[in-house]
Enzyme design. Structure first.
Site, short mmCIF file in Angstrom:
data_model
loop_
_atom_site.label_atom_id
_atom_site.label_comp_id
_atom_site.label_asym_id
_atom_site.label_seq_id
_atom_site.Cartn_x
_atom_site.Cartn_y
_atom_site.Cartn_z
CG ASP A 10 110.19 24.65 40.08
OD1 ASP A 10 109.73 25.75 40.45
OD2 ASP A 10 111.28 24.20 40.45
CG ASP A 104 108.25 28.87 42.40
OD1 ASP A 104 107.99 28.36 43.50
OD2 ASP A 104 109.40 28.95 41.93
CD GLU A 105 108.59 23.17 44.24
OE1 GLU A 105 109.17 24.14 44.76
OE2 GLU A 105 108.77 21.99 44.59
MG LIG Z 1 110.84 27.67 40.72
#
Ligand SMILES: [Mg+2]
Length: 339
Positions: A10, A104-105
């Protein structure tokens, strides 16, 4: 399923980090992306802004009140997508068992790797930092729920592993809202009967849980707080090539040996194609010599195929045309141009 190795990665305050990366004068300042228009909401804010109580999904109005000196920026989605792509390129160097959750993950299943998951996690962190210049937090565990919990453990720039022996003690003190699948509404209802932590929740029998969560979800939650989560990764294959390679422990020069190794890999790669109902058109071999010089040779087939024999013929042709005047330390083969 306790022997899986799952990573949850993350990026930290992703949009804000990209803004700080692109504009060094923003470093160390409260950056708030989104929420600059009247009715906008905060998309992401830097950790400096979080200190003021600003968080994502908060109204811009509220954010401005809490952090009047914050730097409010309009999101630049194209730029974030570009950086995200670079990050995923790094992740695909580790494995193609990746479930993309958002820009983002992601989850990575590294069960098959012979490196320890902690080593892989450190490599990802260092590589993202060095090549791109932003930080990523990585959680390591044996299922998705625990891996995600672990990535959140010492954010930002965190790395944390939850082992089977840590469970359930590590979970007990957590607020129930941290349990994946328990929404705010359900948490409120459980709070109203005195259930605040996982420890409280662990004392509920299945019947009570099912009353609050419904039959299906109660089973899931019952297991989850005991560290059981068998959800597999949802992997979308967007890869442009399938490949395998190997480093030899002893130096080789023999073409028959190379062919034998590559044929074995081709067998696996072709099987993968067939299984996923795909075809490829280009066969590429890669050879690395003892002096670390490297060559690749490609052959494009007349048509897309997943036929092993066709691939084999192309591979044999490529190997036969090689000039081998040095010891070989690595050979690899890949199928690309995939549809
Ligand atoms: Mg994040």
């Amino acid at each position: 399923m306790i022997d899986r190795k799952i990573l949850h990665v993350d990026l930290d305050a992703f949009f804000a980090s990209v803004e700080q990366l692109d504009n060094p004068s923003f470093k160390g300042k409260p950056i708030i992306v989104g929420g600059s228009s009247k009715r906008g909401v905060v998309a992401t804010c830097s950790y400096e802004a979080r200190k003021f109580g600003v968080h994502s999904a908060m109204s811009g109005f509220m954010a401005k009140k809490l952090c009047p000196n914050g730097i409010f920026l309009k999101p630049r989605m194209d730029r974030y997508a570009q950086i995200s792509k670079e990050v995923f390129r790094i992740l695909y160097e580790v494995t193609d068992h990746i479930e993309r959750i958002s820009v983002d993950e992601a989850y990575l299943d590294v069960t098959d790797s012979d490196r320890s998951p902690y080593k892989i996690a450190s490599w990802i962190k260092t590589t993202v930092k060095n090549r791109i210049g932003i930080t990523i937090s990585v959680g390591i565990s044996y299922n998705k729920f625990l891996a995600k919990l672990a990535s959140d453990w010492n954010k930002p720039d965190g790395i944390f592993e939850i082992r089977p022996s840590d469970v359930p003690n590590i979970l007990k003190p957590l607020s129930i809202i941290k349990v994946h699948g328990l929404g705010k509404k359900t948490a409120d209802r459980l709070n109203s009967i005195g259930i605040f932590t996982v420890s409280d929740l662990l004392q509920c029998d299945r019947k009570t849980l099912s009353y609050f969560l419904g039959e299906l979800r109660s089973n899931e939650i019952y297991n989850r707080i005991r560290g059981i989560d068998n959800r597999s990764l949802k992997i979308k294959t967007t890869r442009k090539s399938y490949g395998r390679e190997t480093t030899f422990e002893e130096d080789i020069r023999s073409k028959p040996v190379i062919k034998e190794v590559l044929l074995q890999y081709l067998f696996e790669l072709a099987f993968k194609l067939v299984k996923t109902n795909k075809s490829a058109k280009t066969v590429t071999i890669k050879i690395k010599f003892e002096d670390f010089s490297q060559i690749t040779r490609s052959h494009s087939l007349l048509a897309y195929t997943n036929n092993l024999q066709t691939f084999e013929e192309a591979m044999v042709l490529l190997v036969d045309n090689l000039i081998i005047d040095k010891k070989i330390r690595l050979v690899g083969i890949s199928l690309s141009n995939i549809v």
